[in-house]
Design an enzyme around this catalytic site. Structure first.
Site, PDB file in Angstrom:
ATOM      1  CG  ASP A 150       8.108   2.489   4.802  1.00 26.59           C
ATOM      2  OD1 ASP A 150       8.771   1.691   4.125  1.00 26.59           O
ATOM      3  OD2 ASP A 150       6.944   2.865   4.506  1.00 26.59           O
ATOM      4  CG  HIS A 196       5.038   0.096   3.798  1.00 24.18           C
ATOM      5  ND1 HIS A 196       5.356   1.101   2.935  1.00 24.18           N
ATOM      6  CD2 HIS A 196       4.161  -0.698   3.129  1.00 24.18           C
ATOM      7  CE1 HIS A 196       4.696   0.940   1.796  1.00 24.18           C
ATOM      8  NE2 HIS A 196       3.959  -0.146   1.887  1.00 24.18           N
ATOM      9  CG  ASP A 236      -1.960   5.536  -1.970  1.00 22.56           C
ATOM     10  OD1 ASP A 236      -2.230   6.165  -0.925  1.00 22.56           O
ATOM     11  OD2 ASP A 236      -1.299   4.480  -1.981  1.00 22.56           O
TER      12      ASP A 236
HETATM   13  C1  XLS Z   1       2.469   0.056  -4.563  1.00 23.96           C
HETATM   14  C2  XLS Z   1       1.494   0.559  -3.587  1.00 23.96           C
HETATM   15  C3  XLS Z   1       2.018   0.752  -2.180  1.00 23.96           C
HETATM   16  C4  XLS Z   1       0.882   0.872  -1.210  1.00 23.96           C
HETATM   17  C5  XLS Z   1       1.278   0.657   0.216  1.00 23.96           C
HETATM   18  O1  XLS Z   1       2.263   0.092  -5.768  1.00 23.96           O
HETATM   19  O2  XLS Z   1       0.956   1.747  -4.085  1.00 23.96           O
HETATM   20  O3  XLS Z   1       2.841   1.863  -2.150  1.00 23.96           O
HETATM   21  O4  XLS Z   1       0.262   2.114  -1.303  1.00 23.96           O
HETATM   22  O5  XLS Z   1       1.751  -0.615   0.444  1.00 23.96           O
HETATM   23 NI    NI Z   2      -0.294   3.062  -3.028  1.00 22.51          NI
END
Ligand code: XLS
Ligand code: NI
Ligand code: NI
Length: 444
Positions: A107, A104, A299
């Protein structure tokens, strides 16, 4: 570079001769699986926020992790702290041999006193990241903007009742998207953190939906204006932090994009723990995205079966991931996407090298799941069973139904005339489950 933070040597690939230090048990980037190298299938990425920006706190207690660039250091000299964080991050990427990372805006670089200063900080840190990327060969899987942490976003960013908040979010996204482009990021992610509501008593659902669509179309327009060729991704999540989030799940986003004429601009970033929070399996969400041509990236993490929140643990189930990877292989692979470990350590994991072990285990789990998935593809039982199950649609009745000139009345007349009496056919679920287990248990 200052003192190494982890001080561990590189983790050796599974294919290497055993030696000192850590070694992957399964992951060998160069091993060819089906049509490509293992690394090119998985495209693993370390995420910046959980590993380097979070202190290991929870709602009941403060941070437990040893992250010297947070806290007092960040308060005293935020840019120096951001540099120390960058050093540690690239050290971890190099130890793991992971080809990608994600961040981000906040970050990578601290917020300044104004939007302009925040943008300047981000650009400075991006230049430093660029130098490290050139040195190490590590690439950017995706960038994103944090549009959920600051109090101004408590009622959402794009869906905030106050248009000034929308404009502020637009400024943040412009900077993050441009920096992602400069760093040759392969994707840009929008997770609608607080795009949702806490109560319907104060919420105009229709208007907030229009605002979200407006925001997404402005982002897509800017992507083209600056010549960014990466993929724009939306990340579904049903709730947390808000009670109800508009990007609920893959199907809800798909419908939303279609409704607003945006379906050609966006794909999805599917997160395992968000899938389960929405009442689906991770397998379902990925299969939905693959079948509708909107799978972008993953993810990778896992939830806890007894907890109703986003525990973001590192993935460790070969069973679960094998079926997910099977869908990905079936869909022709991840394209510009990858497996980003959106996962964090448990609060008691206070050793520096816990972070190394967590990623090694997760990468090995993915590698093993990939081998099983490829074996499922090569075996062909699932595919041939599915084809056989729907074979009737290739025959005369199926084709007659699909013919655009068909009418309900003509089909009904024909059904009455032919008087066929279809019988239930076995779905063979248990047999297929046994087949999957056979391959899980025998693949080496
Ligand atoms: C939160 C999200 C976040 C996104 C990126 O639950 O998974 O980490 O992947 O903003
Ligand atoms: Ni995420
Ligand atoms: Ni999450």
């Amino acid at each position: 570079m200052t003192e190494p933070f982890f001080g561990t040597g590189p983790v050796r690939p599974a294919g290497d001769e055993p030696g000192d230090g850590l070694q992957y048990q399964v992951y060998d980037p160069d091993l060819v699986v089906g049509d490509r190298r293992m690394e090119d299938h998985l495209r693993p990425a370390v995420c910046y926020w959980h590993s380097f920006c979070a202190p290991g706190d929870d709602v009941f207690g403060s941070g437990t992790w040893d992250r010297p660039w947070l806290g007092d250091a960040a308060a005293a000299d935020p840019m120096a702290a951001a540099e120390a964080k960058l050093d540690a991050a690239f050290e971890l990427f190099t130890i793991l041999g992971t080809p990608f990372f994600c961040f981000h805006d906040l970050d990578l670089a601290p917020a300044g006193d104004s939007l302009k200063e925040s943008r300047a900080n981000l650009e400075t840190m991006a230049d430093q990241a660029r130098a490290k990327m050139d040195d190490t060969g590590v690439r950017l899987l995706w960038g994103t903007a944090n549009l959920f942490g600051h109090p101004r976003y408590a009622a959402g960013a794009a869906t905030n009742p106050d248009p000034d908040v929308f404009a502020h979010a637009a400024a943040q996204v412009r900077a993050a998207l441009e920096v992602t482009h400069r760093l040759d990021g392969e994707n840009y992610v929008l997770w609608g953190g607080r795009e949702g509501y806490d109560t319907l008593l104060n919420t105009d659902l229709r208007r907030e939906g229009e605002q979200l669509a407006r925001f997404l179309s402005l982002v897509a327009e800017h992507k083209h204006a600056i010549g960014f060729t990466g993929t724009l991704l939306i990340e579904p999540k049903p709730h947390e932090p808000t009670k109800h989030q508009y990007d609920h799940d893959a199907a809800a986003i798909h419908g939303f994009l279609d409704r607003h004429g945006l379906a050609h601009e966006f794909k999805l970033n599917i997160e395992a723990n968000h899938a389960t929070l929405s009442g689906h399996s991770f397998h379902h969400e990925v299969a939905y995205a693959v079948d509708h041509g909107i799978l972008g990236s993953i993810d990778a993490n896992r939830g806890d079966p007894q907890n109703g929140w986003d525990t973001d643990q590192f993935p460790n189930s070969v069973e679960e991931l094998s079926l997910v990877l099977y869908e990905i292989l079936r869909g022709g692979g991840l394209g510009t996407g990858g497996f980003n470990f959106d996962a964090h350590l448990r609060r008691q994991s206070v050793d520096r090298d816990d972070l190394v072990h967590a990623h090694v285990g997760a990468i090995d789990t993915l590698a093993r799941a990939l081998l099983v998935a490829q074996a499922l593809v090569d075996d062909g039982t699932l595919a041939s069973n599915r084809a056989e199950r729907y074979a009737g649609w290739e025959g005369p009745t199926g084709q007659a139904i699909l013919d655009p000139s068909a009418t309900l009345a003509a089909l009904a007349d024909e059904a009455e005339r032919a008087d066929r009496r279809p019988r239930p056919v076995s779905g063979r679920q248990e047999r297929l489950e046994n087949e999957v287990n056979r391959i899980l248990w025998t693949t080496r």
